[in-house]
Design a protein around this motif. Structure first.
Motif, PDB file in Angstrom:
ATOM      1  N   GLU A   6       9.391  -4.104  -3.728  1.00  0.00           N
ATOM      2  CA  GLU A   6       8.912  -2.828  -3.763  1.00  0.00           C
ATOM      3  C   GLU A   6       8.207  -2.014  -2.809  1.00  0.00           C
ATOM      4  N   ARG A   8       5.833  -0.348  -0.104  1.00  0.00           N
ATOM      5  CA  ARG A   8       4.498  -0.089   0.071  1.00  0.00           C
ATOM      6  C   ARG A   8       4.210   0.704   1.345  1.00  0.00           C
ATOM      7  N   VAL A   9       3.076   1.616   1.461  1.00  0.00           N
ATOM      8  CA  VAL A   9       2.696   2.023   2.565  1.00  0.00           C
ATOM      9  C   VAL A   9       2.235   0.886   3.723  1.00  0.00           C
ATOM     10  N   ASP A  11       4.556  -0.998   5.187  1.00  0.00           N
ATOM     11  CA  ASP A  11       5.661  -1.792   5.428  1.00  0.00           C
ATOM     12  C   ASP A  11       6.502  -1.503   6.669  1.00  0.00           C
ATOM     13  N   VAL A  99       5.333   6.550  -0.293  1.00  0.00           N
ATOM     14  CA  VAL A  99       6.191   6.543  -1.295  1.00  0.00           C
ATOM     15  C   VAL A  99       5.979   7.214  -2.414  1.00  0.00           C
ATOM     16  N   ARG A 150       4.227  -6.996   5.995  1.00  0.00           N
ATOM     17  CA  ARG A 150       3.430  -6.260   5.052  1.00  0.00           C
ATOM     18  C   ARG A 150       2.230  -6.604   5.516  1.00  0.00           C
ATOM     19  N   GLU A 156      -2.132  -7.180  -4.014  1.00  0.00           N
ATOM     20  CA  GLU A 156      -1.644  -6.075  -4.879  1.00  0.00           C
ATOM     21  C   GLU A 156      -2.352  -4.887  -4.991  1.00  0.00           C
ATOM     22  N   PRO A 157      -1.895  -3.626  -4.929  1.00  0.00           N
ATOM     23  CA  PRO A 157      -2.745  -2.431  -5.090  1.00  0.00           C
ATOM     24  C   PRO A 157      -3.501  -2.863  -6.413  1.00  0.00           C
ATOM     25  N   GLU A 172      -6.416  -0.943  -2.205  1.00  0.00           N
ATOM     26  CA  GLU A 172      -5.203   0.188  -2.553  1.00  0.00           C
ATOM     27  C   GLU A 172      -4.147  -0.106  -1.616  1.00  0.00           C
ATOM     28  N   THR A 173      -4.426   0.113  -0.226  1.00  0.00           N
ATOM     29  CA  THR A 173      -3.259  -0.399   0.766  1.00  0.00           C
ATOM     30  C   THR A 173      -4.146  -0.774   1.918  1.00  0.00           C
TER      31      THR A 173
END
Length: 290
Positions: A6, A8-9, A11, A99, A150, A156-157, A172-173
């Motif tokens: 998936e 993610r910001v 990546d 995303v 990453r 994980e968020p 979150e990120t």
């Protein structure tokens, strides 16, 4: 195209697409119009204008060249209408900057209709003001996507963690950390201890992974590794670019401090470590909020 992860910001992704045979429809001053080799017309998209043709920039001096990943072989300057050619994407590193889900799905004249879009920038310092672009990872084009790096891949968020200074955070990120005490201007101090994931405090395996991943290194080193792979240097241009896309930078040009939301999330679990820590060494008393 099946994607094994998936997005993610943050990546950093290696993207390519096999060059596929097709034919030139028209040659213009600023573009080469080709028969798109992956036709997927949407019969229910009235007026969308999908005719199976796509115009690609004619060369590096053509507007939009730096935002277009698809290239034509042989050189566009050697082609004429009716010639056979190939269209594909040479391997390129990109970094994800957003995303976005699309609800409802967007009518583009093609199937499947986009349900999300990935906004990205090519890796490397821009020579001019950077112009981002988007792609639909579910559009049926046989892109090859390899996740190269990453930041904070072990989180994980929504994860809630405690750092070595007994401060509690919500992740979150890599660029967005929410401290429970609401104080801004500092980054989490490694090592980290996972408190909850998906609201569950009993994921012992994940807690071990987070602890081991942060036993050495630091927030600064994690983002420095990201910056190196993203092609951002520590000079003035690299500092400005890193600051623009992460929201934080320091005098070395690499991220060290984070600009946080000054309003604490009152819905987060009210956790007080009271100066105690499960980490090796002396615990650091929690500092009172301003």
């Amino acid at each position: 195209m099946a994607v094994a992860f998936e997005f993610r910001v943050g990546d950093i992704i290696d993207m390519s697409c096999p060059f596929t045979p097709t034919r030139v429809h028209a040659v213009r001053d600023d573009e080469i119009v080709v028969e798109w080799p992956w036709p997927t017309a949407d019969p229910d998209s009235a007026g969308a204008g999908e005719n199976g043709l796509v115009g690609l920039p004619a060369g590096p001096r053509t507007p939009g060249w730096d935002r277009e990943l698809f290239r034509i072989r042989p050189r566009p300057g050697d082609l004429a209408a009716g010639d056979e050619c190939q269209v594909g994407i040479p391997s390129i590193l990109i970094r994800v900057i957003a995303v976005r889900p699309l609800e409802p799905t967007r009518a583009t004249g093609r199937r499947p209709r986009p349900r999300r879009e990935i906004e990205y920038l090519p890796a490397g310092p821009p020579l001019t003001a950077p112009a981002s672009a988007v792609f639909d990872p579910d559009d049926g084009i046989p892109r090859v996507l390899e996740l190269r790096f990453r930041p904070y891949a072990f989180l994980e968020p929504g994860d809630e963690v405690a750092d070595a200074r007994a401060r509690v955070w919500r992740f979150e990120t890599a660029w967005e950390w929410r401290p429970f005490d609401g104080r801004a201007g500092e980054a989490p101090t490694w090592p980290l201890m996972l408190l909850t994931r998906h609201g569950d405090s009993g994921d012992d395996s994940a807690a071990v992974d987070v602890g081991e991943a942060t036993q050495t290194g630091s927030h600064h080193e994690e983002l420095a590794q990201w910056a190196e792979l993203a092609g951002l240097d520590a000079g003035p241009d690299g500092e400005a670019e890193l600051d623009r896309h992460t929201g934080f930078a320091d005098d070395t040009g690499l991220a060290d401090d984070v600009g946080f939301d000054p309003e604490p999330d009152t819905d987060l679990l009210d956790t007080d470590l009271g100066g105690e820590s499960d980490f090796d060494g002396e615990p650091v008393p929690a500092e009172p909020a301003d």
